[in-house]
Design an enzyme around this catalytic site. Structure first.
Site, PDB file in Angstrom:
ATOM      1  N   ASN A  14       0.840  -1.211   0.000  1.00  0.00           N
ATOM      2  CA  ASN A  14       0.000   0.000   0.000  1.00  0.00           C
ATOM      3  C   ASN A  14       0.868   1.251   0.000  1.00  0.00           C
ATOM      4  O   ASN A  14       0.582   2.212  -0.720  1.00  0.00           O
ATOM      5  CB  ASN A  14      -0.925   0.017   1.220  1.00  0.00           C
ATOM      6  CG  ASN A  14      -2.207  -0.741   0.971  1.00  0.00           C
ATOM      7  OD1 ASN A  14      -3.090  -0.274   0.257  1.00  0.00           O
ATOM      8  ND2 ASN A  14      -2.297  -1.937   1.547  1.00  0.00           N
ATOM      9  N   MET A  85       1.594  -1.610  12.776  1.00  0.00           N
ATOM     10  CA  MET A  85       1.114  -2.528  13.807  1.00  0.00           C
ATOM     11  C   MET A  85       1.086  -1.950  15.224  1.00  0.00           C
ATOM     12  O   MET A  85       0.640  -2.615  16.146  1.00  0.00           O
ATOM     13  CB  MET A  85       1.995  -3.796  13.814  1.00  0.00           C
ATOM     14  CG  MET A  85       1.901  -4.570  12.528  1.00  0.00           C
ATOM     15  SD  MET A  85       0.164  -4.917  12.149  1.00  0.00           S
ATOM     16  CE  MET A  85       0.185  -5.020  10.386  1.00  0.00           C
ATOM     17  N   LEU A  87       0.286   1.148  18.248  1.00  0.00           N
ATOM     18  CA  LEU A  87      -0.626   2.264  18.540  1.00  0.00           C
ATOM     19  C   LEU A  87       0.119   3.581  18.376  1.00  0.00           C
ATOM     20  O   LEU A  87       1.279   3.705  18.760  1.00  0.00           O
ATOM     21  CB  LEU A  87      -1.113   2.174  19.982  1.00  0.00           C
ATOM     22  CG  LEU A  87      -2.327   1.307  20.283  1.00  0.00           C
ATOM     23  CD1 LEU A  87      -2.655   1.406  21.775  1.00  0.00           C
ATOM     24  CD2 LEU A  87      -3.535   1.710  19.454  1.00  0.00           C
ATOM     25  N   ASN A 102      -6.116   5.531   8.906  1.00  0.00           N
ATOM     26  CA  ASN A 102      -5.662   4.139   8.800  1.00  0.00           C
ATOM     27  C   ASN A 102      -6.556   3.394   7.814  1.00  0.00           C
ATOM     28  O   ASN A 102      -7.706   3.785   7.602  1.00  0.00           O
ATOM     29  CB  ASN A 102      -5.765   3.471  10.170  1.00  0.00           C
ATOM     30  CG  ASN A 102      -5.329   2.017  10.151  1.00  0.00           C
ATOM     31  OD1 ASN A 102      -4.323   1.653   9.524  1.00  0.00           O
ATOM     32  ND2 ASN A 102      -6.082   1.156  10.832  1.00  0.00           N
ATOM     33  N   HIS A 104      -8.108  -0.471   7.238  1.00  0.00           N
ATOM     34  CA  HIS A 104      -8.278  -1.772   7.890  1.00  0.00           C
ATOM     35  C   HIS A 104      -8.902  -2.739   6.881  1.00  0.00           C
ATOM     36  O   HIS A 104      -9.861  -2.379   6.198  1.00  0.00           O
ATOM     37  CB  HIS A 104      -9.173  -1.628   9.125  1.00  0.00           C
ATOM     38  CG  HIS A 104      -9.219  -2.875   9.930  1.00  0.00           C
ATOM     39  ND1 HIS A 104      -8.198  -3.254  10.766  1.00  0.00           N
ATOM     40  CD2 HIS A 104     -10.153  -3.861   9.997  1.00  0.00           C
ATOM     41  CE1 HIS A 104      -8.506  -4.419  11.321  1.00  0.00           C
ATOM     42  NE2 HIS A 104      -9.680  -4.809  10.871  1.00  0.00           N
TER      43      HIS A 104
END
Ligand code: GAR
Length: 196
Positions: A14, A85, A87, A102, A104
Site C-alpha cells: 500500500n 502494527m 498504537l 488508517n 483496515h
C-alpha cells in the site's frame, strides 16, 4: 505543498502504491516512510521510489518524542497508516488532529482491535462464514481501529471456496484502488483550510 508521512511495519505494498500515486503531484508529496521494523520490505520499496525512511524502536514511539520531532522536522501535514502494527501515542494524535488515517482490511467495527491485522482478519472472516468483507478507512484515535469511519466498501467472499489468500487479494485490490483517492480528497479539504 502537503507533506505525507506513511507509517508501515511490513510488506508495504500500500505504501508503494500511495507513493507512486502522488509521484508527479504538485500539491502532495510523500516525504517520509516511518517504520518500527528494520527488516520491513517497505524500506526497500520506498528507497526504490527515492523516498526516505525513518526507522525507530517501538519504545521510542511510545516513550519519547523522537518520532514526533522527526515529523516536525520534515514539516509533515498528514499521516497515513498502511499496515502499521503499533498504537500511535496521544502526543502525535494531538499534534495532528483529524490528520491521521488508517486502512483496515475488513468492515469495522467487525474484525477490529488488537491482534486483528492482515491475514488474521481474513482468517476470522472465513471462519465465521461471512459472505462479505471489505475495507475501512478511518481516522486514528488512541485505540486500535476505533476512530470515526471515513469510507467503507464491501466485496463478496465465499467461505466454502475462498482461501485466506483469495480474500487478501480481493481486499488488497480495493485498498490500492481507493486509499490514494481518499487521501487525495482529504488533503484537498485540508489544503483549502490551510490557504484560508
Ligand atoms: C493491508 O491489508 C492493511 O489493510 C492491513 O495490513 C495490510 C498491509 O499490507 N492493515 C491492518 O490489518 C491494520 N489493522 P501491505 O504492507 O502490503 O500494504
Amino acid at each position: 505543498m502537503n507533506k505525507i508521512a506513511i507509517f508501515a511495519s511490513g510488506n508495504g505494498t500500500n505504501a508503494e502504491n500511495i507513493i507512486k500515486y502522488f509521484k508527479n503531484n504538485k500539491a502532495v508529496e510523500v516525504a517520509l516512510v516511518c517504520t518500527n521494523n528494520p527488516k520491513a520490505k517497505v524500506i526497500q520499496r520506498a528507497s526504490n521510489l527515492n523516498t526516505n525512511s525513518f526507522i525507530f524502536h517501538k519504545k521510542e514511539l511510545s516513550d519519547s518524542s523522537i518520532v514526533l520531532d522527526k515529523l516536525k522536522e520534515n514539516k509533515i501535514d498528514f499521516i497515513v497508516l498502511a499496515g502499521f502494527m503499533l498504537l500511535i501515542p496521544s502526543t502525535i494524535i494531538e499534534y495532528f488532529p483529524n490528520r491521521i488515517i488508517n486502512i483496515h482490511p475488513a468492515l469495522l467495527p467487525k474484525y477490529g482491535g488488537k491482534g486483528m491485522y492482515g491475514d488474521n482478519v481474513h482468517k476470522a472472516v472465513l471462519t465465521n462464514n461471512e459472505s462479505e468483507t471489505g475495507i475501512t478507512i478511518h481516522y486514528v484515535n488512541e485505540k486500535y481501529d476505533e476512530g470515526d469511519i471515513i469510507f467503507q466498501i464491501k466485496c463478496n467472499v465465499d467461505p466454502s471456496n475462498d482461501s485466506i489468500n483469495d480474500v487478501a487479494n480481493k481486499v488488497h485490490l480495493f485498498e490500492y484502488k481507493y486509499y490514494p483517492k481518499i487521501i487525495e480528497q482529504l488533503l484537498t479539504k485540508f489544503l483549502l483550510k490551510k490557504e484560508k
